[in-house]
Design a protein around this motif. Sequence first.
Motif, PDB file in Angstrom:
ATOM      1  N   TYR A   1     -25.363 -46.586 -89.266  1.00 31.05           N
ATOM      2  CA  TYR A   1     -26.161 -47.810 -89.176  1.00 31.05           C
ATOM      3  C   TYR A   1     -25.429 -48.958 -89.843  1.00 31.05           C
ATOM      4  N   ALA A   2     -25.592 -50.150 -89.300  1.00 29.17           N
ATOM      5  CA  ALA A   2     -24.998 -51.346 -89.884  1.00 29.17           C
ATOM      6  C   ALA A   2     -25.902 -51.945 -90.947  1.00 29.17           C
ATOM      7  N   ASP A   3     -27.184 -51.658 -90.887  1.00 28.52           N
ATOM      8  CA  ASP A   3     -28.167 -52.275 -91.766  1.00 28.52           C
ATOM      9  C   ASP A   3     -28.710 -51.262 -92.777  1.00 28.52           C
ATOM     10  N   TYR A   4     -28.638 -51.607 -94.059  1.00 27.61           N
ATOM     11  CA  TYR A   4     -29.113 -50.738 -95.134  1.00 27.61           C
ATOM     12  C   TYR A   4     -30.597 -50.417 -94.978  1.00 27.61           C
ATOM     13  N   SER A   5     -31.407 -51.435 -94.757  1.00 28.57           N
ATOM     14  CA  SER A   5     -32.856 -51.240 -94.661  1.00 28.57           C
ATOM     15  C   SER A   5     -33.224 -50.315 -93.514  1.00 28.57           C
ATOM     16  N   LEU A   6     -32.573 -50.485 -92.388  1.00 25.34           N
ATOM     17  CA  LEU A   6     -32.858 -49.629 -91.236  1.00 25.34           C
ATOM     18  C   LEU A   6     -32.432 -48.191 -91.516  1.00 25.34           C
ATOM     19  N   ALA A   7     -31.292 -48.015 -92.141  1.00 26.47           N
ATOM     20  CA  ALA A   7     -30.815 -46.663 -92.464  1.00 26.47           C
ATOM     21  C   ALA A   7     -31.791 -45.945 -93.387  1.00 26.47           C
ATOM     22  N   VAL A   8     -32.295 -46.628 -94.401  1.00 22.66           N
ATOM     23  CA  VAL A   8     -33.243 -46.013 -95.336  1.00 22.66           C
ATOM     24  C   VAL A   8     -34.556 -45.694 -94.623  1.00 22.66           C
ATOM     25  N   ALA A   9     -35.058 -46.624 -93.823  1.00 20.84           N
ATOM     26  CA  ALA A   9     -36.320 -46.395 -93.105  1.00 20.84           C
ATOM     27  C   ALA A   9     -36.214 -45.203 -92.165  1.00 20.84           C
ATOM     28  N   VAL A  10     -35.133 -45.113 -91.416  1.00 15.51           N
ATOM     29  CA  VAL A  10     -34.938 -43.991 -90.496  1.00 15.51           C
ATOM     30  C   VAL A  10     -34.793 -42.687 -91.268  1.00 15.51           C
ATOM     31  N   ALA A  11     -34.080 -42.723 -92.381  1.00 11.55           N
ATOM     32  CA  ALA A  11     -33.888 -41.515 -93.189  1.00 11.55           C
ATOM     33  C   ALA A  11     -35.224 -40.963 -93.667  1.00 11.55           C
ATOM     34  N   VAL A  12     -36.069 -41.817 -94.197  1.00  8.98           N
ATOM     35  CA  VAL A  12     -37.361 -41.371 -94.731  1.00  8.98           C
ATOM     36  C   VAL A  12     -38.274 -40.890 -93.610  1.00  8.98           C
ATOM     37  N   LYS A  13     -38.274 -41.592 -92.505  1.00  6.59           N
ATOM     38  CA  LYS A  13     -39.156 -41.217 -91.385  1.00  6.59           C
ATOM     39  C   LYS A  13     -38.664 -39.968 -90.650  1.00  6.59           C
ATOM     40  N   SER A  14     -37.435 -39.547 -90.894  1.00  2.00           N
ATOM     41  CA  SER A  14     -36.877 -38.429 -90.138  1.00  2.00           C
ATOM     42  C   SER A  14     -37.170 -37.068 -90.746  1.00  2.00           C
ATOM     43  N   VAL A  15     -37.689 -37.035 -91.959  1.00  5.03           N
ATOM     44  CA  VAL A  15     -38.022 -35.751 -92.575  1.00  5.03           C
ATOM     45  C   VAL A  15     -39.538 -35.608 -92.656  1.00  5.03           C
ATOM     46  N   ALA A  16     -40.006 -34.383 -92.547  1.00  6.91           N
ATOM     47  CA  ALA A  16     -41.446 -34.128 -92.567  1.00  6.91           C
ATOM     48  C   ALA A  16     -42.044 -34.391 -93.942  1.00  6.91           C
ATOM     49  N   ASP A  17     -41.345 -33.999 -94.996  1.00  5.38           N
ATOM     50  CA  ASP A  17     -41.844 -34.173 -96.359  1.00  5.38           C
ATOM     51  C   ASP A  17     -40.699 -34.578 -97.273  1.00  5.38           C
ATOM     52  N   PRO A  18     -40.540 -35.890 -97.538  1.00  6.21           N
ATOM     53  CA  PRO A  18     -39.422 -36.346 -98.365  1.00  6.21           C
ATOM     54  C   PRO A  18     -39.462 -35.832 -99.801  1.00  6.21           C
ATOM     55  N   THR A  19     -40.590 -35.299-100.239  1.00 11.42           N
ATOM     56  CA  THR A  19     -40.648 -34.742-101.589  1.00 11.42           C
ATOM     57  C   THR A  19     -40.067 -33.330-101.635  1.00 11.42           C
ATOM     58  N   ARG A  20     -39.892 -32.695-100.476  1.00 12.73           N
ATOM     59  CA  ARG A  20     -39.350 -31.332-100.419  1.00 12.73           C
ATOM     60  C   ARG A  20     -38.023 -31.255 -99.672  1.00 12.73           C
ATOM     61  N   GLN A  21     -37.765 -32.210 -98.811  1.00 14.42           N
ATOM     62  CA  GLN A  21     -36.523 -32.216 -98.038  1.00 14.42           C
ATOM     63  C   GLN A  21     -35.647 -33.361 -98.537  1.00 14.42           C
ATOM     64  N   GLU A  22     -34.373 -33.073 -98.740  1.00 12.23           N
ATOM     65  CA  GLU A  22     -33.473 -34.109 -99.219  1.00 12.23           C
ATOM     66  C   GLU A  22     -32.724 -34.742 -98.060  1.00 12.23           C
ATOM     67  N   VAL A  23     -32.717 -36.044 -98.063  1.00 11.41           N
ATOM     68  CA  VAL A  23     -31.937 -36.834 -97.118  1.00 11.41           C
ATOM     69  C   VAL A  23     -31.377 -37.999 -97.919  1.00 11.41           C
ATOM     70  N   ARG A  24     -30.160 -38.421 -97.577  1.00 12.66           N
ATOM     71  CA  ARG A  24     -29.582 -39.523 -98.335  1.00 12.66           C
ATOM     72  C   ARG A  24     -28.866 -40.494 -97.405  1.00 12.66           C
ATOM     73  N   VAL A  25     -28.690 -41.715 -97.915  1.00 15.38           N
ATOM     74  CA  VAL A  25     -27.967 -42.758 -97.202  1.00 15.38           C
ATOM     75  C   VAL A  25     -26.725 -43.070 -98.033  1.00 15.38           C
ATOM     76  N   VAL A  26     -25.568 -43.019 -97.382  1.00 14.43           N
ATOM     77  CA  VAL A  26     -24.293 -43.222 -98.055  1.00 14.43           C
ATOM     78  C   VAL A  26     -23.649 -44.511 -97.542  1.00 14.43           C
ATOM     79  N   HIS A  27     -23.164 -45.341 -98.468  1.00 13.62           N
ATOM     80  CA  HIS A  27     -22.387 -46.522 -98.115  1.00 13.62           C
ATOM     81  C   HIS A  27     -20.975 -46.027 -97.811  1.00 13.62           C
TER      82      HIS A  27
END
Length: 75
Positions: free
Chosen positions: A32-58
């Motif tokens: 992704y070119a946009d930080y905000s979009l990358a974070v939003a997609v990352a969070v929305k892509s997991v069923a439970d962000p408190t149990r599944q780890e996903v990260r955004v890397v620059h």
Amino acid sequence: MAFVKAPPHDYRIENVDPVQGSLLHANSQHLYADYSLAVAVAVKSVADPTRQEVRVVHIPSGEVVFRTSGAGRSF
């Protein structure tokens, strides 16, 4: 027709656990070119962000700029 240069894809979404949503596809690079979009997609892509780890890397710096608090497997 003028050629429009695409913006650089500076952010990558990384995840270990299987993705539950339709926003991230298994064979995609998740760039992704946009930080905000990358974070939003990352969070929305997991069923439970408190149990599944996903990260955004620059990508240029390698810095992890966002990480869910999931207790999943380590990257």
